[in-house]
Design an enzyme around this catalytic site. Structure first.
Site, short mmCIF file in Angstrom:
data_model
loop_
_atom_site.label_atom_id
_atom_site.label_comp_id
_atom_site.label_asym_id
_atom_site.label_seq_id
_atom_site.Cartn_x
_atom_site.Cartn_y
_atom_site.Cartn_z
N SER A 108 0.84 -1.21 0.00
CA SER A 108 0.00 0.00 0.00
C SER A 108 0.87 1.26 0.00
O SER A 108 2.04 1.23 0.43
CB SER A 108 -0.90 -0.02 1.24
OG SER A 108 -0.10 -0.07 2.40
N CYS A 134 -3.83 -4.52 -7.74
CA CYS A 134 -3.40 -3.12 -7.86
C CYS A 134 -3.71 -2.58 -9.25
O CYS A 134 -3.64 -1.39 -9.48
CB CYS A 134 -1.92 -2.98 -7.57
SG CYS A 134 -0.95 -3.82 -8.80
P1 NAD Z 1 0.52 -3.63 2.97
O1 NAD Z 1 1.18 -2.35 2.63
O2 NAD Z 1 -0.35 -3.69 4.15
O3 NAD Z 1 1.65 -4.76 3.20
C1 NAD Z 1 2.68 -4.99 2.29
C2 NAD Z 1 3.89 -5.52 3.04
O4 NAD Z 1 4.32 -4.54 3.97
C3 NAD Z 1 3.62 -6.79 3.82
O5 NAD Z 1 4.71 -7.67 3.66
C4 NAD Z 1 3.50 -6.30 5.25
O6 NAD Z 1 3.94 -7.25 6.19
C5 NAD Z 1 4.39 -5.08 5.27
N1 NAD Z 1 3.93 -4.06 6.21
C6 NAD Z 1 2.64 -3.78 6.55
N2 NAD Z 1 2.60 -2.78 7.44
C7 NAD Z 1 3.89 -2.40 7.67
C8 NAD Z 1 4.49 -1.40 8.49
N3 NAD Z 1 3.75 -0.58 9.25
N4 NAD Z 1 5.82 -1.30 8.48
C9 NAD Z 1 6.57 -2.11 7.72
N5 NAD Z 1 6.06 -3.07 6.93
C10 NAD Z 1 4.73 -3.22 6.89
O7 NAD Z 1 -0.24 -4.10 1.66
P2 NAD Z 1 -1.24 -5.33 1.48
O8 NAD Z 1 -2.52 -5.03 2.16
O9 NAD Z 1 -0.55 -6.61 1.79
O10 NAD Z 1 -1.45 -5.31 -0.09
C11 NAD Z 1 -2.41 -4.52 -0.74
C12 NAD Z 1 -1.80 -3.22 -1.25
O11 NAD Z 1 -0.72 -3.49 -2.12
C13 NAD Z 1 -2.78 -2.40 -2.07
O12 NAD Z 1 -2.63 -1.05 -1.74
C14 NAD Z 1 -2.34 -2.65 -3.51
O13 NAD Z 1 -2.67 -1.64 -4.43
C15 NAD Z 1 -0.87 -2.75 -3.33
N6 NAD Z 1 -0.25 -3.46 -4.43
C16 NAD Z 1 0.46 -2.72 -5.32
C17 NAD Z 1 1.03 -3.33 -6.41
C18 NAD Z 1 1.81 -2.54 -7.40
O14 NAD Z 1 2.50 -3.15 -8.20
N7 NAD Z 1 1.75 -1.23 -7.41
C19 NAD Z 1 0.89 -4.72 -6.59
C20 NAD Z 1 0.17 -5.44 -5.64
C21 NAD Z 1 -0.39 -4.80 -4.56
#
Ligand code: NAD
Length: 496
Positions: A225, A280
């Protein structure tokens, strides 16, 4: 009960510290627990990856690529087991899981071209008897942090290329569905990868922060995200690392009056509701140019959204599974309620659906909004669920202005039969990946994937040619071999 551990130096391990429940979202039941890596665990993985680096760096690219060839074969051999893990822990329907894995395997195929990709650049005789070339050297230990929505594909965007470029790698997959990335990662050992070159540390913020602050991690690839992507980019960069951080999205599809409306509606259905909107690149806004088009699109969409086949992804013929967690279900339902409060027309309300036999699953039906305005929360926020917003505008320019003004710039598409409009759109739209009559323009493995604006922090996109640049450091060597016995004087002018 599944116990999902780490995979460090070719061995599964567990530090007996913190754990998190892993759910099957279709049943709502806890099916296992995943170890949440501590700082010590991360440091252990980094030490192993660091120790494995010199020998792997010295391994010829051809030999590294041969490991990838075997890895690809193993992925194909085990594809049904992998898809079962994906559907069980993510919820996506089986053919969608297979699509994800197939796109991931394409990245492994690209990585098999390492000897070609790493050939470098050579110029002979840049000056009298002087040759010069640039080569791409590996960075060292690099890390990947990945989201829940593509547990197989997104890690495969990263480590095949990082590894064939000669780096060693630590993957921190999403803690919500960790089984598939762990299973896939272990296949690399079977493919002949030396221990320590690839490691998986499961975990949450603690593990991520340990990677971000380690002086021994040279680069970080992140997908997730936008708030976390921004945090990773800022913290990693401040610690001197190379960082690419891909974030969230709000992808618009423009429907022009000359489009084939039936085809556009069919395409919108898959792009908005496939994988429950948890992509995404999902289309979450349909921008209809003119009320006539909008009326027709909404009428046709609404009939289809009401009849979406929703259920466990393991049941053949389903079109949409559950969302990932109960919290996400509640968050999306809350946003739908807010859309109604803010004045949008809820044409199809998918809240409160029940799936027979899976009453505790995290299911949400498709939701369709009409008359959505640019200042509404449902328009501005990435909902990441099965919710499509229809916006009505008068011209393609108005549609483009809205898209260009949005904070995200990941993907977009236009449905039209007019080549001139399509060309103008693709030339001027402020978005990284553009489809013309293609609703999900996810670049093939031979191009690179990346959005604009707050959908990507960093200079280089994921996979494809950009990955060679991201996972290597350029070194340029200039060489001459003077004739023996010829005495050369000093030159004080800048060499030219
Ligand atoms: P997220 O940001 O919650 O988590 C992603 C990763 O970050 C995970 O491995 C998680 O453990 C880690 N993380 C979460 N909170 C954290 C923190 N406070 N500090 C450090 N690390 C942390 O995302 P999600 O819910 O797993 O995935 C969905 C999101 O990913 C959506 O916003 C989607 O659009 C995005 N996404 C983007 C793409 C792209 O290519 N642009 C592709 C797939 C998903």
């Amino acid at each position: 009960m599944l116990e999902i551990k780490h995979f460090i130096n070719g061995q599964e391990s567990d530090d007996q510290g913190r754990y998190q429940d892993v759910y099957n979202p279709a049943t709502g039941q806890v099916i296992g627990k995943v170890a949440l890596g501590s700082v010590d665990t991360v440091e252990q993985a980094i030490d192993c990856a660091k120790a494995a680096f010199p020998a792997w760096r010295a391994t010829p690219p051809l030999k590294r690529a041969q490991v990838m060839f075997r890895f690809k074969q193993l992925l194909e051999l085990h594809k049904h087991e992998i898809c079962l893990l994906l559907t069980t822990e993510h919820g996506k329907v089986t053919d969608d899981a297979l699509g994800e894995l197939t796109r991931g395997i394409e990245n492994v195929e690209y990585a098999c071209g390492a000897p070609e990709l790493l050939k470098g650049e050579h110029s002979r005789n840049i000056g009298p008897g002087i040759d010069s070339w640039s080569e791409f050297q590996p960075l060292g230990v690099v890390a990947g942090i990945t989201p829940f929505n593509f547990p197989a594909m997104v890690p495969l965007w990263m480590y095949p290329m990082a590894i064939v470029c000669g780096n060693t790698f630590i993957l921190k997959p999403s803690e919500r569905n960790p089984s598939a990335p762990l299973f896939i990662g272990k296949l690399l050992k079977e493919a002949g990868l030396p221990d320590g070159v690839f490691n998986v540390v499961n975990g949450d913020k603690e593990a991520v922060d340990a990677l971000l602050h380690s002086p021994d991690v040279e680069a970080i690839s992140f997908v997730g995200s936008t708030p976390i992507a921004e945090y990773i980019y800022k913290t990693g960069s401040a610690n001197g690392k190379r960082v690419q951080a891909l974030g969230g999205a709000k992808n618009h599809a423009v429907v022009m009056p000359d489009a084939d409306i039936d085809n556009a509606v069919n395409a919108l259905m898959g792009a908005a509701y496939g994988s429950c909107g948890e992509r995404c690149m999902a289309i979450s806004v349909a921008v209809c140019v003119g009320n006539k088009v909008a009326d027709e699109v909404v009428a046709k969409l609404s009939a289809k959204v009401k009849t979406l086949r929703i259920g466990s992804g393991l049941v053949e013929g389903q079109e949409m599974g559950p969302v990932i967690t109960k919290e996400q279900l509640n968050r999306i339902s809350g946003l739908v309620a807010q859309g109604v409060e803010e004045g949008a027309t809820l044409v199809v309300d998918g809240r409160d659906i029940a799936v027979e036999g899976n009453e505790l699953g995290f299911f949400l039906g498709g939701c369709l909004f009409d008359h959505v305005q640019g200042d509404m929360t449902i328009y501005q926020t990435e909902i990441f669920g099965p919710v499509l917003c229809v916006v009505r505008v008068d011209s393609v320019q108005q549609a483009m202005n809205m898209i260009n003004d949005h904070e995200y710039g990941n993907g977009t598409c236009i449905f039209t039969r007019d080549g001139e409009v399509a060309r103008y759109f693709s030339d001027h739209i402020q978005v990284g990946m553009v489809g013309i009559n293609v609703p999900l323009p996810v670049p093939s493995a031979y191009h690179s994937f990346g959005g604009w604006k707050r959908s990507l922090f960093g200079d280089l996109s994921a996979y494809g040619p950009d990955a060679v640049r991201f996972y290597t450091r350029r070194k340029t060597i200039t060489q001459r071999w003077p004739s023996s016995g010829v005495r050369e004087g000093s030159q004080f002018a800048f060499p030219s």
